[in-house]
Design an enzyme around this catalytic site. Structure first.
Site, PDB file in Angstrom:
ATOM      1  N   SER A 102     112.704 -22.554   7.210  1.00 44.40           N
ATOM      2  CA  SER A 102     111.988 -22.704   8.464  1.00 44.40           C
ATOM      3  C   SER A 102     112.786 -22.082   9.613  1.00 44.40           C
ATOM      4  O   SER A 102     113.073 -20.894   9.601  1.00 44.40           O
ATOM      5  CB  SER A 102     111.696 -24.192   8.701  1.00 44.40           C
ATOM      6  OG  SER A 102     110.845 -24.382   9.793  1.00 44.40           O
ATOM      7  N   HIS A 127     107.747 -20.183   6.831  1.00 43.54           N
ATOM      8  CA  HIS A 127     106.401 -20.743   6.936  1.00 43.54           C
ATOM      9  C   HIS A 127     106.004 -20.808   8.406  1.00 43.54           C
ATOM     10  O   HIS A 127     106.816 -20.564   9.293  1.00 43.54           O
ATOM     11  CB  HIS A 127     106.290 -22.121   6.263  1.00 43.54           C
ATOM     12  CG  HIS A 127     107.152 -23.185   6.870  1.00 43.54           C
ATOM     13  ND1 HIS A 127     107.286 -24.447   6.329  1.00 43.54           N
ATOM     14  CD2 HIS A 127     107.933 -23.205   7.983  1.00 43.54           C
ATOM     15  CE1 HIS A 127     108.097 -25.175   7.062  1.00 43.54           C
ATOM     16  NE2 HIS A 127     108.496 -24.453   8.075  1.00 43.54           N
TER      17      HIS A 127
END
Length: 202
Positions: A102, A127
């Site tokens: 992330s 993501h």
């Protein structure tokens, strides 16, 4: 990170002036090494930004080495570190050890071009940002638009730093996308895979 800091070993050095002791992170900071270990939040972000600014003040031309082992965290805290990395004059070399997920992967790919690296068994995840706002429907729509804009900004920056198209990253980030270091290299998130420390590295 806070739990880790409670178990920090001390390093003792002898000099002509006597004996001095440092916690291990302070000693590594003298070698221009910063650790991002654990979740990204405001406290961790403030510490990393302060260290970046301190090292730049000491020598604005000498590289800073940011070692990353992070599952990600708050987007705003991550952007504070990203912007500081871009703001200072000293080049920031990034290295993933363990995982960069992330916001961790976002900071990894934001390092100085040509110096972004990962160790062989590291894992990387990209993501889209997520939000969990609750409240009135009108306020939820406002926050949804903010998340949409944040997603657009992050996707654009991934594409710019990695030399890929916006559409490629938009598709890849639609769901959790785990990568091996070889895949991360192919996607342009890193520039090399390191098995042994090089002489020029920190």
């Amino acid at each position: 990170m806070r739990e880790t800091m409670q178990l920090v070993p001390m390093v003792v050095e002898q000099s002509s002036r006597g004996e001095r002791s440092f916690d291990i992170y302070s000693r590594l900071l003298r070698e221009r090494i910063i650790f991002l270990n654990g979740e990204v939040d405001d406290t961790v972000s403030a510490l990393v930004c302060a260290q970046l600014l301190f090292l730049e003040a000491e020598n604005p031309k000498k590289p800073i080495h940011l070692y990353i082992n992070s599952p990600g965290g708050m987007v705003t805290s991550g952007f504070a570190m990203y912007d500081t990395m871009r703001y200072i004059r000293a080049p920031v070399h990034t290295l993933c050890m363990g995982t960069a997920r992330s916001m961790g992967s976002f900071l990894l790919m934001a390092g100085e071009p040509g110096t972004r690296a990962a160790l062989p068994n590291a894992s990387i995840l990209i993501h889209q940002p997520s939000g969990g706002f609750q409240g009135q429907a009108s306020d939820m729509l406002i926050h949804a638009e903010e998340i949409r804009q944040t997603k657009h900004r992050m996707t654009r920056l991934y594409a710019e730093h990695c030399g890929r198209s916006y559409e490629e990253f938009e598709t890849a980030m639609d769901r959790d996308r785990f990568m091996t270091v070889q895949e991360a290299l192919e996607w342009g998130l890193i520039d090399r895979i390191l098995e042994v420390r090089e002489d020029a590295a920190a």
